[in-house]
Write a protein that holds these residues in place. Structure first.
Motif, short mmCIF file in Angstrom:
data_model
loop_
_atom_site.label_atom_id
_atom_site.label_comp_id
_atom_site.label_asym_id
_atom_site.label_seq_id
_atom_site.Cartn_x
_atom_site.Cartn_y
_atom_site.Cartn_z
N GLU A 86 -7.04 -11.81 16.91
CA GLU A 86 -6.58 -11.37 15.60
C GLU A 86 -7.53 -10.36 14.97
OE1 GLU A 86 -5.62 -14.67 13.08
OE2 GLU A 86 -3.95 -15.33 14.35
N GLU A 87 -8.84 -10.55 15.16
CA GLU A 87 -9.78 -9.59 14.61
C GLU A 87 -9.72 -8.25 15.34
OE1 GLU A 87 -11.35 -9.96 11.70
OE2 GLU A 87 -10.07 -11.72 11.77
N LEU A 88 -9.51 -8.28 16.64
CA LEU A 88 -9.36 -7.03 17.38
C LEU A 88 -8.15 -6.25 16.88
CD1 LEU A 88 -10.11 -8.14 21.07
CD2 LEU A 88 -11.58 -6.78 19.56
N ALA A 89 -7.04 -6.96 16.66
CA ALA A 89 -5.81 -6.29 16.22
C ALA A 89 -5.91 -5.79 14.78
CB ALA A 89 -4.63 -7.23 16.37
N PHE A 90 -6.35 -6.66 13.87
CA PHE A 90 -6.30 -6.31 12.46
C PHE A 90 -7.50 -5.50 11.98
CE2 PHE A 90 -3.05 -9.54 12.55
CZ PHE A 90 -2.14 -9.07 11.62
N ARG A 91 -8.70 -5.87 12.36
CA ARG A 91 -9.86 -5.12 11.93
C ARG A 91 -10.27 -4.07 12.96
NH1 ARG A 91 -7.97 -8.76 8.53
NH2 ARG A 91 -8.46 -10.36 10.08
N GLY A 92 -10.20 -4.40 14.24
CA GLY A 92 -10.62 -3.45 15.26
C GLY A 92 -9.69 -2.26 15.40
N VAL A 93 -8.38 -2.49 15.32
CA VAL A 93 -7.42 -1.40 15.49
C VAL A 93 -6.86 -0.95 14.14
CG1 VAL A 93 -5.27 -0.67 16.56
CG2 VAL A 93 -6.79 -2.21 17.80
N LEU A 94 -6.11 -1.80 13.46
CA LEU A 94 -5.41 -1.39 12.25
C LEU A 94 -6.35 -0.90 11.14
CD1 LEU A 94 -2.61 -4.11 12.00
CD2 LEU A 94 -2.32 -1.68 12.51
N PHE A 95 -7.38 -1.67 10.85
CA PHE A 95 -8.29 -1.29 9.77
C PHE A 95 -8.92 0.07 10.07
CE2 PHE A 95 -12.07 -1.03 7.26
CZ PHE A 95 -11.82 -1.76 6.11
N ARG A 96 -9.42 0.24 11.28
CA ARG A 96 -10.09 1.50 11.62
C ARG A 96 -9.16 2.71 11.53
NH1 ARG A 96 -11.58 3.03 15.97
NH2 ARG A 96 -10.45 1.60 17.36
N VAL A 97 -7.96 2.55 12.09
CA VAL A 97 -7.02 3.67 12.11
C VAL A 97 -6.55 4.03 10.70
CG1 VAL A 97 -4.75 4.41 12.89
CG2 VAL A 97 -6.26 3.20 14.47
N VAL A 98 -6.22 3.03 9.91
CA VAL A 98 -5.77 3.29 8.53
C VAL A 98 -6.89 3.88 7.70
CG1 VAL A 98 -4.91 2.23 6.41
CG2 VAL A 98 -4.00 1.50 8.62
N GLU A 99 -8.11 3.41 7.91
CA GLU A 99 -9.25 3.88 7.13
C GLU A 99 -9.49 5.37 7.33
OE1 GLU A 99 -13.61 2.06 6.13
OE2 GLU A 99 -13.20 2.52 8.24
N ALA A 153 -7.30 0.82 3.62
CA ALA A 153 -7.28 0.00 4.83
C ALA A 153 -7.41 -1.48 4.49
CB ALA A 153 -8.41 0.42 5.77
N LEU A 154 -8.26 -1.77 3.52
CA LEU A 154 -8.48 -3.16 3.11
C LEU A 154 -7.20 -3.75 2.54
CD1 LEU A 154 -10.91 -5.17 2.96
CD2 LEU A 154 -11.13 -4.51 0.57
N ALA A 155 -6.54 -3.00 1.66
CA ALA A 155 -5.31 -3.50 1.03
C ALA A 155 -4.19 -3.70 2.05
CB ALA A 155 -4.87 -2.53 -0.07
N LEU A 156 -3.95 -2.70 2.90
CA LEU A 156 -2.84 -2.78 3.84
C LEU A 156 -3.05 -3.88 4.88
CD1 LEU A 156 -0.19 -1.68 4.91
CD2 LEU A 156 -1.49 -0.06 6.30
N THR A 157 -4.24 -3.95 5.46
CA THR A 157 -4.45 -4.96 6.50
C THR A 157 -4.46 -6.37 5.92
OG1 THR A 157 -6.87 -4.61 6.33
CG2 THR A 157 -5.68 -3.41 8.06
N ALA A 158 -4.92 -6.52 4.67
CA ALA A 158 -4.89 -7.83 4.04
C ALA A 158 -3.46 -8.31 3.85
CB ALA A 158 -5.62 -7.80 2.70
N VAL A 159 -2.59 -7.41 3.37
CA VAL A 159 -1.18 -7.76 3.17
C VAL A 159 -0.52 -8.10 4.49
CG1 VAL A 159 1.07 -6.84 2.49
CG2 VAL A 159 -0.92 -6.44 1.04
N LEU A 160 -0.74 -7.30 5.51
CA LEU A 160 -0.15 -7.56 6.83
C LEU A 160 -0.67 -8.86 7.44
CD1 LEU A 160 -0.20 -3.97 8.41
CD2 LEU A 160 1.78 -5.23 7.51
N PHE A 161 -1.95 -9.13 7.24
CA PHE A 161 -2.53 -10.35 7.78
C PHE A 161 -1.92 -11.58 7.12
CE2 PHE A 161 -6.16 -13.39 8.30
CZ PHE A 161 -6.17 -13.41 9.70
N GLY A 162 -1.74 -11.51 5.81
CA GLY A 162 -1.09 -12.62 5.11
C GLY A 162 0.35 -12.78 5.53
N ALA A 163 1.08 -11.66 5.65
CA ALA A 163 2.49 -11.71 6.03
C ALA A 163 2.69 -12.30 7.42
CB ALA A 163 3.09 -10.31 5.96
#
Length: 276
Positions: free
Chosen positions: A119-132, A140-150
């Motif tokens: 989960e950390e590889l997907a959400f912080r390693g990939v999504l957070f970095r790319v969005v940032e 990046a913080l807002a979007l990945t937090a919402v997706l992680f909760g969803a």
């Protein structure tokens, strides 16, 4: 394309690993081994696909300081959950009915390691970095937090409030931990420590999933806002406040270290053309 390749690699390893772990349910030793194997393969796969798609060394999963950072994260995750469950117990929302199983707890080490890593590889390693890269750290913080909760809405006992709580306390905190350190080891340790403390030590539900109980047989009761109800302690107001507090700490640390990335302006995203 880079996003799809990186997420696809992590997803395939996660899917195969989760299916293998589910197939050996009941065997603590195989769960432990397959969980550790899944985590290791996911890290190796992520490092490989980052090298292939970005032509750089994947420093966010580099070996330097990996053990100490992960260990600090695990300790912090366990302590954080301990404080939350103590607050819930003081308000009458948690009690221990007896001892659980030490072998089940050992199996949960592998299970939680696999979950935290993938989960950390997907959400912080990939999504957070790319969005940032486009939206900056705050976006990046807002979007990945919402997706992680969803994502947690798919769990058996999921609730909308539980997903919102996860977005605030975990999605925000783990993203902030990555921003402050620029490695995935602290978020992985935090994630694993929290999950293991919940199921492996205190015997509670984890994000509304039917996780087996470890060392203790815990029972939750009382107002959902305080205990988290069927979703587990992560749906408790105490967990939200604890996660939000750590999020602020990590973000202040990231700012002090100069690691807050600003959003790119529209002009910066416009391709530069030259005339012949």
């Amino acid at each position: 394309m880079r996003l799809l390749k990186q997420l696809g690699t992590v997803f395939v390893i996660t899917l195969v690993g989760s299916q293998a772990i589910a197939a050996v349910e009941g065997s603590w030793l195989l769960t432990l081994l397959l969980g550790a194997l899944t985590a290791g393969l996911a890290l190796a796969g992520y490092a490989w696909v980052v090298r292939r798609t970005e032509r750089r060394a994947p420093t966010e999963v580099g070996r330097a300081g990996a053990g100490s950072a992960t260990g600090r994260g695990v300790l912090l995750g366990v302590l954080m959950f301990g404080v939350v469950i103590a607050c819930i117990a003081l308000t009458g929302g948690y009690r221990v009915e007896g001892w659980g199983s030490a072998t089940v707890a050992l199996g949960l080490i592998g299970f939680t390691a696999a979950t935290a890593v993938t989960e950390e590889l997907a959400f912080r390693g990939v999504l957070f970095r790319v969005v940032e890269e486009r939206a900056g750290t705050w976006g990046a913080l807002a979007l990945t937090a919402v997706l992680f909760g969803a994502m947690h809405l798919a769990n058996p006992d999921a609730t909308v409030w539980g997903a919102v709580a996860i977005a605030i306390e975990a999605g925000g905190m783990l993203g902030a931990a990555y921003a402050a350190t620029r490695t995935l080891w602290l978020p992985i340790g935090l994630h694993a420590g929290w999950n293991f403390a919940a199921a492996g030590i205190f015997g509670t539900e984890v994000s509304g999933s039917d996780a087996p109980q470890g060392l203790l047989e815990g029972v939750m009761s009382g107002p959902v806002l305080l205990s988290g109800g069927a979703f587990g302690p992560e749906g408790s107001l105490f967990a939200v406040l604890a996660g939000a507090a750590l999020t602020v700490v990590f973000l202040r640390l990231a700012r002090r270290r100069g690691r807050i990335v600003p959003a790119r302006r529209r002009a910066d995203r416009t391709p530069v053309t030259t005339s012949v």
